[in-house]
Design a protein around this motif. Structure first.
Motif, PDB file in Angstrom:
ATOM      1  N   VAL A  48      12.585   2.222   5.806  1.00 52.24           N
ATOM      2  CA  VAL A  48      11.162   2.480   5.580  1.00 52.24           C
ATOM      3  C   VAL A  48      10.353   1.204   5.752  1.00 52.24           C
ATOM      4  N   LEU A  49       9.052   1.406   5.864  1.00 49.29           N
ATOM      5  CA  LEU A  49       8.110   0.307   6.062  1.00 49.29           C
ATOM      6  C   LEU A  49       8.283  -0.797   5.035  1.00 49.29           C
ATOM      7  N   GLN A  50       8.570  -0.424   3.784  1.00 50.81           N
ATOM      8  CA  GLN A  50       8.605  -1.383   2.690  1.00 50.81           C
ATOM      9  C   GLN A  50       9.877  -2.231   2.659  1.00 50.81           C
ATOM     10  N   ASP A  51      10.885  -1.890   3.457  1.00 49.80           N
ATOM     11  CA  ASP A  51      12.111  -2.680   3.510  1.00 49.80           C
ATOM     12  C   ASP A  51      11.836  -4.042   4.153  1.00 49.80           C
ATOM     13  N   PRO A  52      12.654  -5.050   3.843  1.00 44.76           N
ATOM     14  CA  PRO A  52      12.511  -6.329   4.544  1.00 44.76           C
ATOM     15  C   PRO A  52      12.589  -6.129   6.057  1.00 44.76           C
ATOM     16  N   GLU A  53      11.660  -6.723   6.787  1.00 45.53           N
ATOM     17  CA  GLU A  53      11.543  -6.555   8.247  1.00 45.53           C
ATOM     18  C   GLU A  53      11.394  -5.079   8.611  1.00 45.53           C
ATOM     19  N   HIS A  54      10.802  -4.307   7.680  1.00 44.87           N
ATOM     20  CA  HIS A  54      10.609  -2.859   7.852  1.00 44.87           C
ATOM     21  C   HIS A  54      11.930  -2.142   8.103  1.00 44.87           C
ATOM     22  N   GLY A  55      13.040  -2.762   7.713  1.00 40.05           N
ATOM     23  CA  GLY A  55      14.356  -2.177   7.936  1.00 40.05           C
ATOM     24  C   GLY A  55      14.867  -2.320   9.355  1.00 40.05           C
ATOM     25  N   LEU A  56      14.049  -2.914  10.220  1.00 42.25           N
ATOM     26  CA  LEU A  56      14.384  -2.980  11.648  1.00 42.25           C
ATOM     27  C   LEU A  56      14.817  -4.395  12.011  1.00 42.25           C
ATOM     28  N   THR A  57      15.902  -4.827  11.397  1.00 42.51           N
ATOM     29  CA  THR A  57      16.441  -6.143  11.685  1.00 42.51           C
ATOM     30  C   THR A  57      17.116  -6.145  13.048  1.00 42.51           C
ATOM     31  N   GLU A  58      17.322  -7.327  13.583  1.00 40.81           N
ATOM     32  CA  GLU A  58      18.033  -7.448  14.866  1.00 40.81           C
ATOM     33  C   GLU A  58      19.389  -6.751  14.780  1.00 40.81           C
ATOM     34  N   GLU A  59      20.093  -6.988  13.686  1.00 46.85           N
ATOM     35  CA  GLU A  59      21.441  -6.419  13.533  1.00 46.85           C
ATOM     36  C   GLU A  59      21.396  -4.896  13.469  1.00 46.85           C
ATOM     37  N   ARG A  60      20.434  -4.351  12.705  1.00 47.34           N
ATOM     38  CA  ARG A  60      20.374  -2.887  12.570  1.00 47.34           C
ATOM     39  C   ARG A  60      19.986  -2.229  13.888  1.00 47.34           C
ATOM     40  N   LEU A  61      19.030  -2.801  14.584  1.00 47.64           N
ATOM     41  CA  LEU A  61      18.617  -2.229  15.856  1.00 47.64           C
ATOM     42  C   LEU A  61      19.724  -2.306  16.904  1.00 47.64           C
ATOM     43  N   ALA A  62      20.502  -3.379  16.870  1.00 51.19           N
ATOM     44  CA  ALA A  62      21.595  -3.526  17.834  1.00 51.19           C
ATOM     45  C   ALA A  62      22.631  -2.409  17.679  1.00 51.19           C
ATOM     46  N   LYS A  63      22.730  -1.848  16.475  1.00 47.46           N
ATOM     47  CA  LYS A  63      23.699  -0.795  16.206  1.00 47.46           C
ATOM     48  C   LYS A  63      23.096   0.603  16.327  1.00 47.46           C
ATOM     49  N   TRP A  69      10.758   7.835  14.821  1.00 50.45           N
ATOM     50  CA  TRP A  69       9.637   7.120  14.192  1.00 50.45           C
ATOM     51  C   TRP A  69       8.582   8.096  13.685  1.00 50.45           C
ATOM     52  N   TRP A  70       8.294   8.024  12.362  1.00 52.04           N
ATOM     53  CA  TRP A  70       7.180   8.773  11.786  1.00 52.04           C
ATOM     54  C   TRP A  70       6.275   7.803  11.038  1.00 52.04           C
ATOM     55  N   GLY A  71       4.997   7.767  11.412  1.00 51.60           N
ATOM     56  CA  GLY A  71       4.020   6.933  10.726  1.00 51.60           C
ATOM     57  C   GLY A  71       2.659   7.579  10.793  1.00 51.60           C
ATOM     58  N   HIS A  72       1.763   7.155   9.873  1.00 51.23           N
ATOM     59  CA  HIS A  72       0.419   7.726   9.856  1.00 51.23           C
ATOM     60  C   HIS A  72      -0.605   6.775   9.247  1.00 51.23           C
ATOM     61  N   ALA A  73      -0.447   6.469   7.964  1.00 49.52           N
ATOM     62  CA  ALA A  73      -1.494   5.744   7.230  1.00 49.52           C
ATOM     63  C   ALA A  73      -1.409   4.235   7.368  1.00 49.52           C
ATOM     64  N   ALA A  74      -0.292   3.727   7.835  1.00 45.84           N
ATOM     65  CA  ALA A  74      -0.070   2.280   7.775  1.00 45.84           C
ATOM     66  C   ALA A  74       0.386   1.709   9.116  1.00 45.84           C
ATOM     67  N   HIS A  75      -0.118   2.248  10.214  1.00 42.01           N
ATOM     68  CA  HIS A  75       0.257   1.698  11.525  1.00 42.01           C
ATOM     69  C   HIS A  75      -0.006   0.196  11.594  1.00 42.01           C
ATOM     70  N   GLY A  76      -1.150  -0.224  11.050  1.00 47.91           N
ATOM     71  CA  GLY A  76      -1.535  -1.624  11.143  1.00 47.91           C
ATOM     72  C   GLY A  76      -0.688  -2.559  10.319  1.00 47.91           C
ATOM     73  N   LYS A  77       0.082  -2.032   9.373  1.00 53.40           N
ATOM     74  CA  LYS A  77       0.923  -2.871   8.529  1.00 53.40           C
ATOM     75  C   LYS A  77       2.271  -3.199   9.160  1.00 53.40           C
ATOM     76  N   VAL A  78       2.561  -2.580  10.283  1.00 55.01           N
ATOM     77  CA  VAL A  78       3.809  -2.883  10.982  1.00 55.01           C
ATOM     78  C   VAL A  78       3.622  -4.202  11.731  1.00 55.01           C
ATOM     79  N   GLU A  79       4.481  -5.155  11.461  1.00 54.77           N
ATOM     80  CA  GLU A  79       4.329  -6.493  12.034  1.00 54.77           C
ATOM     81  C   GLU A  79       4.555  -6.474  13.544  1.00 54.77           C
TER      82      GLU A  79
END
Length: 261
Positions: A48-63, A69-79
Motif C-alpha cells: 500500500v501507499l503507506q508502506d516504505p517506498e510505497h511497498g515498491l522496492t527494487e527487490e519487490r518489483l524485481a520479483k 494498481w488501484w488509486g484515487h485520492a492520493a495520486h500526487g503522494k506517489v513519489e
C-alpha cells in the motif's frame, strides 16, 4: 512456478469511509488479491501507499511478474522516483493492470504520454460492459456482457492513445459510453486498463470482474527474462561492426563514448 502478482492499493478510502470499509474489510487491495489467489497459477500479495517506498522496492518489483494498481485520492503522494522505478520495470517486461480511477495515476499518465482525462458522474448507475473482442484471452469465460447494478459513470472522450486492442465497451444508465478495457505495450511490458471499480460499490466482489482480473494477469505475464538493457544506448565502434566498414566523414563522438541524453 505461479505468476507473481502484486496488488498496489492506495489504502486511503478504506481508512476514512465507513461505506468503503464495510464493503472491503480486507481493503480493496486485499479483496483483489484474494480473487487472484483463487487461481492456483497466480500467487498475489499486496502493498500500500503507506508502506516504505510505497511497498515498491527494487527487490519487490524485481520479483513481480504483474503489478495491479488501484488509486484515487492520493495520486500526487506517489513519489516520482517510485513511478520511474515502476516504469522501468514495465519497459523490462513486468505487466501492469491499471484499475478504474488509476487512469489519473502518475504511472499510467507517464506510460500513456497523454492527459488520460474523461467525463464522470457518481450516481450509482447501472453499467453494462459489452465484450467487443470475444476471442481475446482477457474475455475468456465471459458471456456477451457484464452487468453491474451500481457504478460510477465514466464517459468519452477518454484522452488515451489508440490502444492495441479494445476488449470492452461500457454503456451507462444515463446514456454515456466508454472504452473500458484497453490493451497497450510499452517496451517489453503489457498494460491493461480496466474501468470498473469505484470504491463505494461492491464491484470487486463480482465473479465476472474476478474472471477479468485473473485473465488479465495471465495475459500481462511475460515469461521471458527481464530486458534489463532496455535503457542502454551503446556506441558501437567500427571495429565491432558485423560487416567490414570504412569510416566516412566527421563525427562528434569517440569510439565507445557515451551518447548525449
Amino acid at each position: 512456478m505461479p505468476i507473481s502478482a502484486l496488488v498496489w492499493g492506495e489504502n486511503v478510502h478504506e481508512q476514512t469511509s465507513r461505506v468503503v470499509a464495510g464493503l472491503y474489510p480486507l481493503g480493496m487491495h486485499g479483496t483483489i488479491a484474494a480473487a487472484l489467489n483463487q487461481d492456483k497459477d497466480i500467487k498475489a500479495g499486496t502493498v500500500v501507499l503507506q508502506d516504505p517506498e510505497h511497498g515498491l522496492t527494487e527487490e519487490r518489483l524485481a520479483k513481480t511478474d504483474v503489478l495491479v494498481w488501484w488509486g484515487h485520492a492520493a495520486h500526487g503522494k506517489v513519489e516520482d522516483a517510485i513511478v520511474e522505478r515502476v516504469q522501468k520495470r514495465v519497459w523490462e517486461g513486468m505487466g501492469l493492470i491499471v484499475l478504474h480511477s488509476g487512469h489519473f495515476s502518475k504511472i499510467f499518465k507517464r506510460l500513456m504520454g497523454t492527459p488520460c482525462s474523461l467525463k464522470w458522474r457518481e450516481a450509482g448507475e447501472r453499467e453494462r460492459i459489452w465484450v467487443v473482442n470475444r476471442n481475446h484471452p482477457i474475455a475468456k469465460g465471459l458471456g456477451e456482457c457484464i452487468e453491474l447494478p451500481n457504478e460510477e459513470m465514466y464517459g468519452e472522450p477518454f484522452t488515451v492513445p489508440e490502444p492495441m486492442e479494445t476488449v470492452f465497451v461500457s454503456w451507462f444508465e444515463g446514456g454515456e459510453v466508454f472504452r473500458s478495457g484497453l490493451t497497450y505495450q510499452r517496451g517489453a511490458g503489457r498494460i491493461f486498463y480496466f474501468r470498473p471499480g469505484h470504491e463505494t460499490y461492491p464491484t470487486y466482489h463480482h465473479p465476472d470482474v474476478h474472471t477479468v482480473l485473473r485473465n488479465a494477469v495471465h495475459w500481462a505475464h511475460n515469461p521471458m527474462p527481464a530486458w534489463t538493457a532496455v535503457t542502454d544506448a551503446p556506441n558501437v565502434p567500427i571495429s565491432a561492426a558485423r560487416e567490414p566498414l570504412v569510416e566516412k566523414g566527421p563525427k562528434l563522438h569517440k569510439d565507445g563514448e557515451e551518447g548525449l541524453r
